[in-house]
Design a protein around this motif. Structure first.
Motif, short mmCIF file in Angstrom:
data_model
loop_
_atom_site.label_atom_id
_atom_site.label_comp_id
_atom_site.label_asym_id
_atom_site.label_seq_id
_atom_site.Cartn_x
_atom_site.Cartn_y
_atom_site.Cartn_z
N PRO A 64 0.70 -1.36 0.01
CA PRO A 64 0.19 -0.01 -0.01
C PRO A 64 0.77 1.27 0.04
O PRO A 64 0.30 2.34 -0.45
N ASP A 65 2.29 1.16 0.50
CA ASP A 65 2.92 2.54 0.54
C ASP A 65 3.60 2.67 -0.66
O ASP A 65 4.20 3.67 -0.97
N GLY A 66 3.44 2.09 -1.67
CA GLY A 66 3.66 2.06 -3.00
C GLY A 66 5.07 1.13 -3.57
O GLY A 66 5.48 1.24 -4.41
N GLU A 67 5.78 0.77 -2.43
CA GLU A 67 6.83 -0.29 -2.65
C GLU A 67 6.42 -1.43 -3.50
O GLU A 67 5.59 -1.85 -3.35
N ALA A 68 7.36 -1.65 -4.53
CA ALA A 68 7.12 -2.76 -5.22
C ALA A 68 8.55 -3.72 -5.44
O ALA A 68 9.49 -3.16 -5.50
N THR A 69 8.31 -5.00 -5.53
CA THR A 69 9.53 -5.69 -5.53
C THR A 69 9.24 -6.70 -6.67
O THR A 69 8.15 -7.46 -6.73
N ARG A 70 9.94 -6.81 -7.80
CA ARG A 70 9.73 -7.68 -8.80
C ARG A 70 10.02 -8.99 -8.27
O ARG A 70 10.81 -9.47 -7.50
N LEU A 71 9.29 -10.15 -8.90
CA LEU A 71 9.09 -11.50 -8.34
C LEU A 71 9.88 -12.27 -9.64
O LEU A 71 9.86 -11.99 -10.83
N ALA A 72 10.56 -13.47 -9.10
CA ALA A 72 11.02 -14.16 -9.95
C ALA A 72 10.89 -15.78 -9.49
O ALA A 72 10.94 -16.04 -8.28
N ALA A 73 10.65 -16.61 -10.33
CA ALA A 73 10.30 -18.19 -10.00
C ALA A 73 11.65 -18.91 -9.46
O ALA A 73 12.64 -18.18 -9.79
N ALA A 74 11.50 -19.68 -8.74
CA ALA A 74 12.62 -20.43 -8.31
C ALA A 74 13.58 -20.96 -9.35
O ALA A 74 13.18 -21.09 -10.50
#
Length: 274
Positions: free
Chosen positions: A148-158
């Motif tokens: 909600p604070d706008g922080e974004a983390t890119r996701l990656a499969a194992a």
């Protein structure tokens, strides 16, 4: 790509529905607020229906030209689902994925939405009402955990792993007969297998790199369109059991999600036995 619908606004609508209709009812449902649908473990609650009504009204304002396909709407009128294949624009919604958990007081459920444009899933959102965050993907733009604070983390499969060290998710309740026996026996080849009874959290777990595969035999668009796009944008390989692409109108053929194509082929051979 940029979706035809404002995905950020759509994500906020999922949060609004959870705040207004879902969280206030969690662990507060009365006996008359829970009903079985196709079988005793296939449930619908007052929260599912209220959240879907909320989302249908809100999405009609956000995207008035979109076909609205909601799980509970289709339960009332199956013809809605048949329109998905031909709709130019559709928004597919699961108001509460993991209703069994929600009705049981287990805090593992999610709200999901996907955007389908000309027969292709172009955006997917999975909102966690208890964690208050989203996993979001737009086609070709990667998958992200957004807070909600706008922080974004890119996701990656194992990273790929040998089958004997794999950890995965398998929903085996809709396998039957000899196939069920074969699949359950072959799952002993992996290190650990589980089912959250909630595709929303299983796709979040896969896309965050915490498990190596997920497998489903029953395909309904509200359960899988958002999650499969997110898994693919996180680098995973997704296909039906016969190797064909999974498309929004598919409701059968099984679904296998893996870290890469080689792992997918190995799991198909070693677990499905085909």
């Amino acid at each position: 790509m940029t979706s035809i619908i404002d995905v950020g606004a759509l994500a906020s609508l999922l949060q609004d529905a959870a705040i207004q209709e879902i969280r206030p009812r969690f662990r507060k449902l009365g006996a008359g607020d829970i009903r079985a649908k196709s079988e005793p473990t296939d449930l619908v609650t007052e929260a599912d229906e209220a959240a879907e009504r909320h989302l249908r009204r809100a999405i009609a304002l956000l995207a008035p030209d979109a076909l609205f396909v909601g799980e509970e709407s289709v339960a009332a009128d199956p013809a809605i689902l048949h329109g998905l294949a031909d709709a130019e624009l559709a928004v597919v919604v699961d108001p509460i994925d993991g209703t069994f958990n929600f009705a049981s007081g287990i805090p593992a459920f999610g709200v999901m939405a996907s955007v389908v444009w000309k027969g292709e899933t172009v955006a997917g959102i999975i909102y966690d009402p208890m964690g208050d965050d989203w996993v979001i993907a737009e086609k070709g733009s990667g998958a992200y955990l957004r807070r909600p604070d706008g922080e974004a983390t890119r996701l990656a499969a194992a990273d790929p792993a040998p089958i004997e060290t794999m950890v995965g998710m398998a929903s085996t309740g809709y396998f039957y007969g000899e196939v069920r026996e074969r699949v359950l026996g072959n799952l002993a080849k992996v290190r650990f297998v589980a089912s959250y009874r909630c595709a929303a959290h299983e796709y979040r777990t896969f896309s965050g790199g915490h498990v190596h595969f997920a497998m489903y035999n029953r395909l309904m668009p509200w359960d899988h369109l958002a999650g499969t796009l997110i898994a693919q944008e996180a680098g995973g390989h997704v296909a039906r059991f016969d190797g064909s692409a999974y498309l929004p109108h598919h409701v059968d053929g099984g679904l296998l999600v893996a870290t890469d194509e080689d792992s997918w082929q190995m799991l198909r051979r070693e677990i499905l036995g085909v």
